[in-house]
Design an enzyme around this catalytic site. Sequence first.
Site, short mmCIF file in Angstrom:
data_model
loop_
_atom_site.label_atom_id
_atom_site.label_comp_id
_atom_site.label_asym_id
_atom_site.label_seq_id
_atom_site.Cartn_x
_atom_site.Cartn_y
_atom_site.Cartn_z
N GLN A 48 11.07 67.05 79.05
CA GLN A 48 11.61 67.05 77.69
C GLN A 48 12.65 68.15 77.47
OE1 GLN A 48 8.88 67.94 74.58
NE2 GLN A 48 7.89 69.62 75.67
N HIS A 237 -0.70 84.74 75.76
CA HIS A 237 -1.03 85.89 76.60
C HIS A 237 0.14 86.86 76.55
CE1 HIS A 237 -1.59 88.11 80.33
NE2 HIS A 237 -0.57 87.51 80.89
N TYR A 268 -2.36 93.77 84.18
CA TYR A 268 -1.71 93.67 85.47
C TYR A 268 -0.27 94.17 85.34
CZ TYR A 268 0.35 89.23 83.78
OH TYR A 268 1.02 88.28 83.07
N TRP A 370 -2.07 77.17 87.37
CA TRP A 370 -1.22 78.33 87.33
C TRP A 370 -0.29 78.33 88.54
CZ3 TRP A 370 -4.88 82.95 85.66
CH2 TRP A 370 -5.46 82.63 84.42
N ASP A 559 -24.82 63.15 97.84
CA ASP A 559 -26.06 62.61 98.40
C ASP A 559 -26.90 62.07 97.26
OD1 ASP A 559 -26.77 65.09 97.34
OD2 ASP A 559 -28.20 65.55 98.93
N LEU A 657 -41.99 62.48 87.86
CA LEU A 657 -42.48 61.55 86.84
C LEU A 657 -41.41 61.40 85.77
CD1 LEU A 657 -46.13 62.88 86.46
CD2 LEU A 657 -45.32 61.02 87.93
#
Length: 826
Positions: A48, A237, A268, A370, A559, A657
Site C-alpha cells: 500500500q 515501542h 537496548y 521481527w 502421537d 475415566l
Amino acid sequence: MSATPEDRPHPSPGTSPRVVVVGAGIVGCSLADELTARGWTDVTVLEQGPLPAPGGSTSHAPGLVFRTSPSKTLTGFARYTVEKFGSLSHDGVPCFEPVGGLELATTPERLADLHRRAGLAAAWGVRGEVVSTARCKELWPLLDESVVLGGFHTPEDGLARALLACRAQLDRATARGARFLDRHTVTGIERADGRVSGVITDRGVFPADHVVSAAGFWGPVIGRMAGADVPLQPLAHQYARTRPLPELSGARAEATLPILRFQDADLYFRQHHDRIGIGSYAHRPLPVDPFGVPGYDAARGRGMEMPSSYPFTEEDWAPSWADARRLVPALRGAEVESGFNGVFSFTPDGMPVLGETRELRGFWLAEAVWVTHSAGVARAVAEWMVDGRPSIDVHDCDVTRFEGAQRSPAYVRERGSQQFVEVYDVIHPLQPMERPRPLRVSPFHARQEQLGAFFLEGGGWERPHWYEANAPLVASLGAELPERGPWSARYWSPVAAAEAHATRERVALYDMTPLRRLEVTGPGALDFLDRMTTNRLRKRPGAVTYTLLLDDDGGIRSDLTVARLAEDHFQIGANSPADLDHLVRHAPAGVQVRDITSGTCCVGVWGPLARALVQPLTGDDFSHEGFGYFRAKRAHIGHVPVTALRLSYVGELGWELYTTADLGLRLWDTLWEAGRELGVIAAGRSAFNSLRLEKGYRAWGTDMTAEHTPAEAGVGFAVRMDKGDFAGRDALRHRPEPTRRLTPLLLDDPAAVVLGSEPVSVDGTTAGYVTSAGYGYTLGRCVAYAWLPAGLTPGTGVHIEYFGEKVPATVAEEPLFDPEMTRIRR
C-alpha cells in the site's frame, strides 16, 4: 497446517501457482525471494505504501539480531536470517554487519540467567560465552563497568540493514519473474468453493491460487477480509537517537560496537556512526488498533514520518533515559536528537503466526515476525507452501495453536501487551501468565481449590501441579529430598515427591481434562484413520491403539491414542488444535471429526490400589481378564456413565475415566469418597511428569516433533510398515539408519537437577540437548531425555551444562522403571 499435495492447485507444465503476497516489508520480500528460488515464479507482492520504504515496521526497525532464544525454532529462524543476510549486499553495502552481541548483567539473578542463555546458545548451535566485567568494557568502552557484573557475548550476532535486505531480495525475486507493485491498497479477498481465488485492491483484482498475508501490524485487517482471525496485537515501542557523542567522533563505519542489551532496565543500544540509538521496553504498554493505523499518505498528513512511527512520548522516555545514562556515562551530558514510538506486533505467546488458515484454504499467514527471524520464517513458509512441510519444526508458530478462548480481542490485547512487558524479563520455563485467569477450568476445579491446588496454566486451562493438602505426606517419604537451587525450586514443591510416592504405593486421582479429545464417526471412519496413522487400527471395538500422525517426509506431526468404541465411532487422544485441523482437512465425505474436549472431562485413576477403588463402584468387570490393558469399554461408576480406557502414563495400574462435563463433579466425588479408606489422594502434573519420565513416555512437542522420525524418537513400535499404505510410509522406507536418537540419561549426583533445553557434551564436545527433564522420585535421580548421536551405549558418560556448570550424567537403558511392565498389567 498446509494442504497436502493433492489439495494444492496443480499448475500446468512449465507454470507455477499464482501467489499474491500482501506486504513488501522484510517478510514479504524474503518470501518472494524464497518462493521464486523454489520455482514458484508467478509471485505478485502488493504494497500500500511506496517502495522501497513503505512505512511498516521494517521501515523503522533498528535491525538488532540476537539469535539466542529459549525457543529452538526462533533461534533457527534467526540463524538462517544471519546466514542469508550475511551473504547479501545492495549497491556494494552488506545487508548484515556482524558486530557481535553483548547482553549485560547488573544483578546476580541476571548473571545467572546469562549462564543459562549461554547454555541455550550452545544447545541451539550459536557461538557465545559468558564474559567478565573487564571484557564487557573492552567490547563496549563507553560502559560504566562499576555497574556491570558480566555479560554474554555472541560474536556472530549483529545488525541487519532491513531495507537493504528488502531491496536485494526484491531484485533477485524480480529477476526470476516476481513483480512488486506499490501504492496498491488491498480492500478484499475473493474466494470460490472454500478456497482463496484473488485479491481485490483499489487498482484492480489479482487472481491467486495462494495469498500470503505478510502485512505486519495490518495483519488483522487483511485477515478479517478473508474471514480469518489473526491473533496479533500491535504495540508502540520507544526508540531514540542521541546527538553526536564526542567519544564516537570520527567514526567512519555505521557501527563497530556490538549491539547491546541492558535487560535489567529493559533497554537496548546500537551505534549509528557517532550517535547511539536506544530502544526501551520499560514504558507502559502502548497498544495500537490495527484498524485505526493510517495509510502512508494519511500518516504523512498527520505529521507522522510513516504509519509505523507514532509521536514520541517524552513522559514515557524519562525513566529509560536516566537508566541509559547510569550505564553509559557518555550520555550524561548528551541530548536526544530524535525519537519515535515505533509500532510492531506481539501475539499472546510472543511467537509468530504462520501457516494456512482453517477458515479459507490457500490463505496463508506470515505475521508477527521481527526482522531477527524474517528470512528464517520466509524459508519455512515457502517450504510449507511448495513442499508441504517446513524443514524446521514450527508447531509453536502454527496459526492453529490458539484455542477459541485465546482468540478474543480482549485476550489478544491483554496477553499481547503483557508479552511486551516481559520481553527482557527472566522467564522461568514453567512461568504462567498472570491474567486473564482463571479462563478454562475442569468440573473438578472447586474440589481442587479446597485441596489447596497450586495451578499453572496451559492452553488457557488451569492445571494443578500439586496439592498443599498432601504436604503432611512429605514427612513420611523416608528419604531426604535433595535441596534445590532458586531456579529449579520455582514452581516446584516437595509435595510432588509425596504425590508420586502415593501413586506408586496406593492410588491417586489425576485431572486429565485439558488433554485434547477428538471424536471421529461415520461410515469410512476406520479406513480414514487407518490411512492417516501408522499403527494397525483394524481391531475389534474396545481396542485402544497408540499410533502416530506423520507428515509426507516421515516426521512425527503428532502421537495419538485411538479408542475404537464402535464400528464407526472412535475417540482420539490428541495433542493440539493442529491435529484437529489436519484430520478435518483430510476427512472424506461422510466422516465427521469434532473436538469434544470442552464438553467432556477425564479423571486418571492410577496406582496399585486403582482396581480396589474402581471395581466396587461398578457392576462391570474391571479385572485384568475382563478389562485388559489398552482396552476400552463403556461402564457406570456409581451413577455416572463413563468411557473407561485402560491406559496409564504414570506406569501404574489404572484407567482414564471420561464422562460429560456436567457429570464430572459427581464422578470426582464418587471416586474420592470411595477412595478415602484406601488413602486416595489428588495428584498434580509435577508428579505426573516425574512418573512418565521414569517410564520413558514421550511428550510430543517437547521430546519429538516433525523434525524427528519414529525410529529416532524411540517410537518405532507404533509403526506397522506391513499394514498397507499410510501417510509418510514411503518416506520411512527410504530413510537411512538414524544418526541421532532420543536418549535417556540419569544424572550421577542424586542432588543434581536440570529442567530441559540444556546442552549435552560427549567427550568434551556439545553433541545435543535435553528435551524433558525431571526428578525421578522412585529412582532417586534426575531423569533427562536428550537428542544425542546414535550408538551411545548404556553406561556412557556425558555432561549436561546447567548454569555454566558441567553436571555428569550417564546414558541409561530404558525403560528406567518396571521394564517388564508388571505393575501396569496386573
